[in-house]
Write a protein that holds these residues in place. Structure first.
Motif, PDB file in Angstrom:
ATOM      1  N   LYS A   1     -33.304  11.785 -22.006  1.00 24.98           N
ATOM      2  CA  LYS A   1     -34.043  11.850 -20.740  1.00 24.98           C
ATOM      3  C   LYS A   1     -35.489  11.358 -20.842  1.00 24.98           C
ATOM      4  N   ILE A   2     -35.746  10.460 -21.808  1.00 25.25           N
ATOM      5  CA  ILE A   2     -37.044   9.789 -21.859  1.00 25.25           C
ATOM      6  C   ILE A   2     -37.140   8.858 -20.653  1.00 25.25           C
ATOM      7  N   LEU A   3     -36.035   8.171 -20.364  1.00 22.32           N
ATOM      8  CA  LEU A   3     -35.952   7.349 -19.153  1.00 22.32           C
ATOM      9  C   LEU A   3     -35.143   8.102 -18.113  1.00 22.32           C
ATOM     10  N   THR A   4     -35.790   8.477 -17.039  1.00 22.86           N
ATOM     11  CA  THR A   4     -35.106   9.125 -15.925  1.00 22.86           C
ATOM     12  C   THR A   4     -34.574   8.044 -14.987  1.00 22.86           C
ATOM     13  N   SER A   5     -33.822   8.441 -14.008  1.00 25.91           N
ATOM     14  CA  SER A   5     -33.288   7.457 -13.063  1.00 25.91           C
ATOM     15  C   SER A   5     -34.414   6.720 -12.342  1.00 25.91           C
ATOM     16  N   MET A   6     -35.486   7.420 -12.015  1.00 22.68           N
ATOM     17  CA  MET A   6     -36.618   6.771 -11.350  1.00 22.68           C
ATOM     18  C   MET A   6     -37.306   5.793 -12.289  1.00 22.68           C
ATOM     19  N   ASN A   7     -37.430   6.155 -13.571  1.00 21.20           N
ATOM     20  CA  ASN A   7     -38.008   5.239 -14.561  1.00 21.20           C
ATOM     21  C   ASN A   7     -37.156   3.979 -14.687  1.00 21.20           C
ATOM     22  N   ILE A   8     -35.850   4.149 -14.662  1.00 20.01           N
ATOM     23  CA  ILE A   8     -34.945   2.999 -14.797  1.00 20.01           C
ATOM     24  C   ILE A   8     -35.081   2.077 -13.591  1.00 20.01           C
ATOM     25  N   VAL A   9     -35.227   2.641 -12.406  1.00 21.56           N
ATOM     26  CA  VAL A   9     -35.438   1.814 -11.202  1.00 21.56           C
ATOM     27  C   VAL A   9     -36.714   0.990 -11.363  1.00 21.56           C
ATOM     28  N   LYS A  10     -37.788   1.616 -11.834  1.00 17.36           N
ATOM     29  CA  LYS A  10     -39.047   0.904 -12.055  1.00 17.36           C
ATOM     30  C   LYS A  10     -38.878  -0.165 -13.135  1.00 17.36           C
ATOM     31  N   LEU A  11     -38.174   0.188 -14.206  1.00 14.28           N
ATOM     32  CA  LEU A  11     -37.958  -0.749 -15.301  1.00 14.28           C
ATOM     33  C   LEU A  11     -37.138  -1.950 -14.854  1.00 14.28           C
ATOM     34  N   VAL A  12     -36.097  -1.708 -14.088  1.00 14.57           N
ATOM     35  CA  VAL A  12     -35.251  -2.798 -13.600  1.00 14.57           C
ATOM     36  C   VAL A  12     -36.086  -3.758 -12.755  1.00 14.57           C
ATOM     37  N   ALA A  13     -36.910  -3.231 -11.872  1.00 14.34           N
ATOM     38  CA  ALA A  13     -37.768  -4.087 -11.045  1.00 14.34           C
ATOM     39  C   ALA A  13     -38.718  -4.899 -11.922  1.00 14.34           C
ATOM     40  N   ALA A  14     -39.291  -4.260 -12.922  1.00 17.17           N
ATOM     41  CA  ALA A  14     -40.224  -4.942 -13.818  1.00 17.17           C
ATOM     42  C   ALA A  14     -39.513  -6.011 -14.648  1.00 17.17           C
ATOM     43  N   LEU A  15     -38.327  -5.689 -15.164  1.00 13.82           N
ATOM     44  CA  LEU A  15     -37.562  -6.650 -15.953  1.00 13.82           C
ATOM     45  C   LEU A  15     -37.143  -7.851 -15.110  1.00 13.82           C
ATOM     46  N   ASN A  16     -36.679  -7.588 -13.887  1.00 16.88           N
ATOM     47  CA  ASN A  16     -36.282  -8.677 -12.987  1.00 16.88           C
ATOM     48  C   ASN A  16     -37.442  -9.635 -12.764  1.00 16.88           C
ATOM     49  N   GLU A  17     -38.617  -9.088 -12.559  1.00 14.40           N
ATOM     50  CA  GLU A  17     -39.794  -9.928 -12.303  1.00 14.40           C
ATOM     51  C   GLU A  17     -40.276 -10.617 -13.582  1.00 14.40           C
ATOM     52  N   GLU A  18     -40.384  -9.866 -14.659  1.00 12.61           N
ATOM     53  CA  GLU A  18     -40.921 -10.399 -15.916  1.00 12.61           C
ATOM     54  C   GLU A  18     -40.061 -11.515 -16.507  1.00 12.61           C
TER      55      GLU A  18
ATOM     56  N   PRO B   1     -26.309  -3.487  -9.803  1.00 10.78           N
ATOM     57  CA  PRO B   1     -25.764  -2.140 -10.027  1.00 10.78           C
ATOM     58  C   PRO B   1     -24.680  -2.092 -11.111  1.00 10.78           C
ATOM     59  N   LEU B   2     -23.960  -3.174 -11.303  1.00  8.96           N
ATOM     60  CA  LEU B   2     -22.931  -3.208 -12.360  1.00  8.96           C
ATOM     61  C   LEU B   2     -23.528  -3.029 -13.748  1.00  8.96           C
ATOM     62  N   HIS B   3     -24.787  -3.414 -13.910  1.00  6.48           N
ATOM     63  CA  HIS B   3     -25.456  -3.321 -15.203  1.00  6.48           C
ATOM     64  C   HIS B   3     -26.084  -1.946 -15.439  1.00  6.48           C
ATOM     65  N   LEU B   4     -26.131  -1.115 -14.413  1.00  7.70           N
ATOM     66  CA  LEU B   4     -26.822   0.171 -14.505  1.00  7.70           C
ATOM     67  C   LEU B   4     -25.940   1.241 -15.142  1.00  7.70           C
ATOM     68  N   ILE B   5     -25.679   1.045 -16.424  1.00  2.76           N
ATOM     69  CA  ILE B   5     -24.936   2.040 -17.202  1.00  2.76           C
ATOM     70  C   ILE B   5     -25.836   2.505 -18.338  1.00  2.76           C
ATOM     71  N   PRO B   6     -25.717   3.757 -18.750  1.00  4.22           N
ATOM     72  CA  PRO B   6     -26.620   4.303 -19.770  1.00  4.22           C
ATOM     73  C   PRO B   6     -26.687   3.461 -21.046  1.00  4.22           C
ATOM     74  N   GLU B   7     -25.579   2.888 -21.460  1.00  2.00           N
ATOM     75  CA  GLU B   7     -25.559   2.115 -22.697  1.00  2.00           C
ATOM     76  C   GLU B   7     -26.538   0.935 -22.662  1.00  2.00           C
ATOM     77  N   ASN B   8     -26.760   0.370 -21.510  1.00  2.00           N
ATOM     78  CA  ASN B   8     -27.670  -0.781 -21.403  1.00  2.00           C
ATOM     79  C   ASN B   8     -29.139  -0.386 -21.509  1.00  2.00           C
TER      80      ASN B   8
ATOM     81  N   ILE C   1     -31.649  -2.898 -24.143  1.00  2.00           N
ATOM     82  CA  ILE C   1     -32.309  -3.522 -22.991  1.00  2.00           C
ATOM     83  C   ILE C   1     -32.516  -5.011 -23.272  1.00  2.00           C
ATOM     84  N   TRP C   2     -32.951  -5.331 -24.484  1.00  2.00           N
ATOM     85  CA  TRP C   2     -33.178  -6.720 -24.867  1.00  2.00           C
ATOM     86  C   TRP C   2     -31.876  -7.525 -24.815  1.00  2.00           C
ATOM     87  N   GLU C   3     -30.789  -6.933 -25.288  1.00  2.00           N
ATOM     88  CA  GLU C   3     -29.484  -7.608 -25.231  1.00  2.00           C
ATOM     89  C   GLU C   3     -29.088  -7.894 -23.789  1.00  2.00           C
ATOM     90  N   LEU C   4     -29.322  -6.935 -22.901  1.00  2.00           N
ATOM     91  CA  LEU C   4     -29.019  -7.134 -21.484  1.00  2.00           C
ATOM     92  C   LEU C   4     -29.849  -8.284 -20.917  1.00  2.00           C
TER      93      LEU C   4
END
Length: 75
Positions: A27-44, A51-58, A65-68
């Motif tokens: 729980k270092i990354l919460t669901s809200m953190n992941i939403v923020k991270l996804v937005a940042a990764l998409n932009e960066e 949503p298909l990629h939003l599984i805990p393993e990724n 995360i780097w592999e994704l």
């Protein structure tokens, strides 16, 4: 991967992401953190994490995360 470390540090400061291997499970990354991270990764990286990629393993480690990112960047 340094860019991912920087993004994570902005979202969850003061966390040792280089040694953490269970970001979601511990729980270092919460669901809200992941939403923020996804937005940042998409932009960066100019990718689209769907949503298909939003599984805990990724998101359980920086390596995962780097592999994704690499997978999506190559599509």
């Amino acid at each position: 991967m340094e860019r991912i470390y920087k993004l994570l540090e902005q979202i969850v400061p003061n966390t040792d992401f280089k040694n953490a291997k269970d970001l979601v499970d511990s729980k270092i990354l919460t669901s809200m953190n992941i939403v923020k991270l996804v937005a940042a990764l998409n932009e960066e990286f100019d990718i689209e994490i769907t949503p298909l990629h939003l599984i805990p393993e990724n998101f359980n480690s920086v390596e995962n995360i780097w592999e994704l990112v690499q997978e999506l960047d190559g599509e």
